[in-house]
Structure formats: structure tokens, C-alpha cells
Design an enzyme around this catalytic site. Structure first.
Site, short mmCIF file in Angstrom:
data_model
loop_
_atom_site.label_atom_id
_atom_site.label_comp_id
_atom_site.label_asym_id
_atom_site.label_seq_id
_atom_site.Cartn_x
_atom_site.Cartn_y
_atom_site.Cartn_z
N PHE A 157 -61.20 10.06 -66.76
CA PHE A 157 -62.17 10.04 -65.66
C PHE A 157 -62.17 11.31 -64.82
O PHE A 157 -62.94 11.43 -63.87
CB PHE A 157 -61.92 8.82 -64.75
CG PHE A 157 -60.55 8.78 -64.14
CD1 PHE A 157 -60.23 9.52 -63.01
CD2 PHE A 157 -59.55 7.98 -64.70
CE1 PHE A 157 -58.97 9.48 -62.44
CE2 PHE A 157 -58.28 7.92 -64.14
CZ PHE A 157 -57.99 8.67 -63.01
N ASN A 161 -67.32 4.68 -55.56
CA ASN A 161 -66.57 3.61 -54.88
C ASN A 161 -66.26 3.92 -53.41
O ASN A 161 -65.32 3.40 -52.85
CB ASN A 161 -65.32 3.25 -55.66
CG ASN A 161 -64.29 4.35 -55.71
OD1 ASN A 161 -64.48 5.43 -55.15
ND2 ASN A 161 -63.18 4.09 -56.37
N HIS A 217 -61.72 7.42 -50.50
CA HIS A 217 -60.39 7.78 -51.02
C HIS A 217 -59.43 7.65 -49.85
O HIS A 217 -59.78 7.96 -48.71
CB HIS A 217 -60.39 9.24 -51.52
CG HIS A 217 -59.01 9.78 -51.74
ND1 HIS A 217 -58.35 9.67 -52.93
CD2 HIS A 217 -58.15 10.41 -50.89
CE1 HIS A 217 -57.15 10.21 -52.82
NE2 HIS A 217 -57.01 10.67 -51.59
#
Length: 141
Positions: A58, A113, A116
Site C-alpha cells: 500500500f 480513511n 493519521h
């Protein structure tokens, strides 16, 4: 224990104009946003910041995503800030994130998402110094 941790509001948060909502989650959790700034990462900076993941499948998509638009980097402070913020973020995969977490409520997918957060005290120190100079941090003492 009073701690500081790094938070990054990723490009999807900025693009979707939900920074205020995410900041509300942070502040309502009891964490204090002691400083923040918007920046646009270069590919070199993103590769350096995420170098620990270089061998992962990724890595390239993550770097591509992180340079796709502005981010907001923040220093959060509070009791057990690192673990508290990680709990507030929710699981990396939003499909597995609980409702009431940032990722559970806002993330679109595992790549976009939203946030972090540092995963340890050592990484928090390193990551904060990556984005904030000693001069910027001096006024926070």
C-alpha cells in the site's frame, strides 16, 4: 500522563470540507489542539514520512493519496493523548471502525480513511518534529 501526539487530517477531510466536524470530535474527546497548520506534502516528504511502510503493497497508493491535496497537521495534547486519539480515530479500515469514531463516521474507504495518529510516544516525538520546527513548538511550552 500528559502527552502530545501528531494528528493528520488527510486530503479527503480537507477536500470534503469536514475539518470542523473532525476537530469537534477531537475537542469533545477532551484533547486540546495546541497547534495546527495546513500544508501540501511533496512526494519526497510523503515518502520520507511513511518510509517505515516502503516494503508494503500500500506504500505507493498511500503516498499518491497523501500528495493529492492539502492536509492539516496538528499537535494534540491531553492525558494519555496517544491511546485516546487512536481510540477516537477507530480501526484503519472504516468497515471495521465503530460508530462514534472519526473513521466510523466519516471515512469513505481504507485508503481515504480521514486521519493519521502517532502510535507510540517515540513516534509522536519524531512525527511532531517532522512537521513542526523547534521555533514553532517553543511557544507551546
Amino acid at each position: 500522563m500528559l502527552e502530545r501526539t501528531l494528528s493528520i487530517l488527510k486530503p479527503d477531510v480537507v477536500k470534503r470540507n469536514i475539518t470542523g466536524q473532525v476537530n469537534s470530535y477531537i475537542e469533545n474527546s477532551g484533547l486540546k489542539i495546541v497547534t495546527q497548520k495546513m500544508c501540501l506534502l511533496t512526494r519526497f516528504q510523503a515518502e520520507e514520512f511513511y518510509a517505515i511502510h516502503k516494503s508494503q503493497h500500500f506504500f505507493i497508493p498511500l503516498v499518491d493519496f497523501m500528495v493529492s491535496g492539502p492536509i492539516i497537521v496538528q499537535v494534540l495534547e491531553g492525558e494519555n493523548a496517544i491511546s485516546l486519539y487512536r481510540e477516537l480515530m477507530g480501526a484503519t479500515d472504516p468497515k471495521k471502525a465503530n460508530p462514534g469514531t472519526i473513521r466510523g463516521d466519516f471515512a469513505e474507504n481504507i485508503d481515504a480513511n480521514c486521519v493519521h495518529g502517532s502510535d507510540s510516544l517515540d513516534n509522536a516525538v519524531r512525527e511532531i518534529r517532522f512537521f513542526f520546527s523547534d521555533y514553532e513548538l517553543l511557544s507551546l511550552k
